[in-house]
Design a protein around this motif. Structure first.
Motif, mmCIF file in Angstrom:
data_model
loop_
_atom_site.group_PDB
_atom_site.id
_atom_site.type_symbol
_atom_site.label_atom_id
_atom_site.label_comp_id
_atom_site.label_asym_id
_atom_site.label_seq_id
_atom_site.Cartn_x
_atom_site.Cartn_y
_atom_site.Cartn_z
ATOM 1 N N CYS A 58 89.672 5.806 -35.225
ATOM 2 C CA CYS A 58 88.378 6.408 -35.537
ATOM 3 C C CYS A 58 87.610 5.575 -36.547
ATOM 4 O O CYS A 58 88.134 4.632 -37.152
ATOM 5 C CB CYS A 58 88.548 7.841 -36.029
ATOM 6 N N SER A 59 86.358 5.950 -36.708
ATOM 7 C CA SER A 59 85.495 5.356 -37.718
ATOM 8 C C SER A 59 85.049 6.452 -38.678
ATOM 9 O O SER A 59 85.302 7.635 -38.446
ATOM 10 C CB SER A 59 84.279 4.699 -37.052
ATOM 11 N N GLY A 90 86.828 1.385 -38.545
ATOM 12 C CA GLY A 90 85.453 0.919 -38.551
ATOM 13 C C GLY A 90 84.580 1.779 -39.439
ATOM 14 O O GLY A 90 84.932 2.911 -39.791
ATOM 15 N N ILE A 91 83.406 1.221 -39.804
ATOM 16 C CA ILE A 91 82.427 1.903 -40.637
ATOM 17 C C ILE A 91 81.198 2.204 -39.774
ATOM 18 O O ILE A 91 80.529 1.306 -39.276
ATOM 19 C CB ILE A 91 82.009 1.026 -41.836
ATOM 20 N N VAL A 126 81.242 -2.978 -39.359
ATOM 21 C CA VAL A 126 80.192 -1.970 -39.327
ATOM 22 C C VAL A 126 79.738 -1.814 -37.876
ATOM 23 O O VAL A 126 79.520 -2.805 -37.170
ATOM 24 C CB VAL A 126 79.017 -2.340 -40.254
ATOM 25 N N ILE A 127 79.649 -0.580 -37.420
ATOM 26 C CA ILE A 127 79.300 -0.256 -36.034
ATOM 27 C C ILE A 127 77.844 0.180 -36.025
ATOM 28 O O ILE A 127 77.484 1.209 -36.601
ATOM 29 C CB ILE A 127 80.218 0.860 -35.494
ATOM 30 N N ILE A 128 77.001 -0.610 -35.344
ATOM 31 C CA ILE A 128 75.556 -0.479 -35.490
ATOM 32 C C ILE A 128 74.909 0.090 -34.236
ATOM 33 O O ILE A 128 75.084 -0.435 -33.133
ATOM 34 C CB ILE A 128 74.935 -1.841 -35.816
ATOM 35 N N HIS A 129 74.159 1.165 -34.428
ATOM 36 C CA HIS A 129 73.283 1.745 -33.415
ATOM 37 C C HIS A 129 71.870 1.288 -33.748
ATOM 38 O O HIS A 129 71.388 1.490 -34.863
ATOM 39 C CB HIS A 129 73.385 3.273 -33.474
ATOM 40 N N THR A 130 71.182 0.661 -32.794
ATOM 41 C CA THR A 130 69.803 0.261 -33.041
ATOM 42 C C THR A 130 68.982 0.468 -31.783
ATOM 43 O O THR A 130 69.382 0.060 -30.690
ATOM 44 C CB THR A 130 69.707 -1.199 -33.527
#
Length: 268
Positions: A58-59, A90-91, A126-130
């Motif tokens: 998990c993050s 993850g972050i 870092v897990i990025i949503h953009t």
């Protein structure tokens, strides 16, 4: 052999049949899952899913939609949750979403910055949503990378060539969801053709974004096989090769996750 690098197994969509959903994915060749945090207020629910299953990680983080409602978060809070916990690899997910605008942009940026700081401190990606925020996403990452490099991933990539190039230049990876299979995604397909294989991961973002031929249904981790098969064709490799390289990429990026001994890297 595949990894669903981004799914939401704690969501109510799976509450009544999570074990069956996971078993179906394992039968389809999925060897690991990362279930993603979207709110700190529900993080313990995310964490519980990972704790209950040896192949689920998990993050910890706050989705940009939730940046306003969740309020300001300090990097130290994220570090305190992630660093000592063996299940947290993850972050995030974090980032910027200007398409829906569910949280003020200044709140999204502030929260995104805190996640980057936590990734730098912990060494976790870092897990990025953009979405519709390429310029500000690049600006935040450039500013944060200037303070010291950290690993990262653009999840469910739908951005421009410019975003892809910037992310790759910063050493980040790119994750592909079922959107790549959609009829209207030709521009995305052309961008993904340019991404090196050793920077690609696959995901479902389940319960959202089911790939063709499951589009319109609830997405689930087993369906990552359809996305992977389509991506293999796009990249002109076999499905087995695509599965091997994206799995290797996952364990290299999310290095805190323990790889099952029977599926060790092949050197791809």
């Amino acid at each position: 052999m595949l990894v669903d690098s981004h799914c939401h197994l704690d969501f109510p969509d799976f509450a009544e049949e999570l074990d069956a959903v996971l078993d179906a994915a394992r039968a389809s060749g999925v060897i690991a899952f990362q279930t993603i945090s979207t709110r700190l207020s529900t993080y313990e629910r995310v964490r519980a899913v990972a704790e209950a299953h040896d192949d689920v990680w998990c993050s910890v983080g706050i989705h940009p939609h939730e940046a306003g409602p969740e309020g300001p978060v300090a990097a130290e809070t994220l570090i305190g949750l992630a660093a000592p916990d063996a299940r947290v690899i993850g972050i995030g997910e974090t980032g910027l979403d200007y398409y829906y605008g569910k949280s003020p942009r200044e709140d999204q940026i502030r929260t995104f910055e805190a996640h980057c700081e936590a990734a730098r401190a912990t060494g976790l990606p870092v897990i990025i949503h953009t979405r519709d925020a390429d310029d500000d996403t690049i600006d935040v990452l450039t500013r944060q990378m200037g303070k010291g490099a950290f690993p990262g991933l653009i999840h469910c990539f739908t951005g421009t060539d410019r975003l892809a190039d910037a992310a790759l230049e910063m050493g980040m990876s790119i994750s592909i969801s079922g959107i790549i299979t959609f009829r209207n995604a030709e521009e995305l397909r052309q961008t993904v053709k340019r991404v090196p294989l050793d920077r690609l991961l696959v995901e479902t973002d389940a319960p959202y974004l089911a790939p063709v031929p499951k589009r319109g249904k609830r997405n689930e981790p087993a369906f990552v096989a359809h996305t992977a098969a389509f991506l293999a064709g796009l990249k002109e490799v076999t499905a087995d090769e695509l599965g091997t390289v994206t799995t290797d990429n996952f364990y290299r990026l999310f290095s805190k996750a323990i790889r099952p001994a029977a599926t060790g890297a092949t050197g791809a």
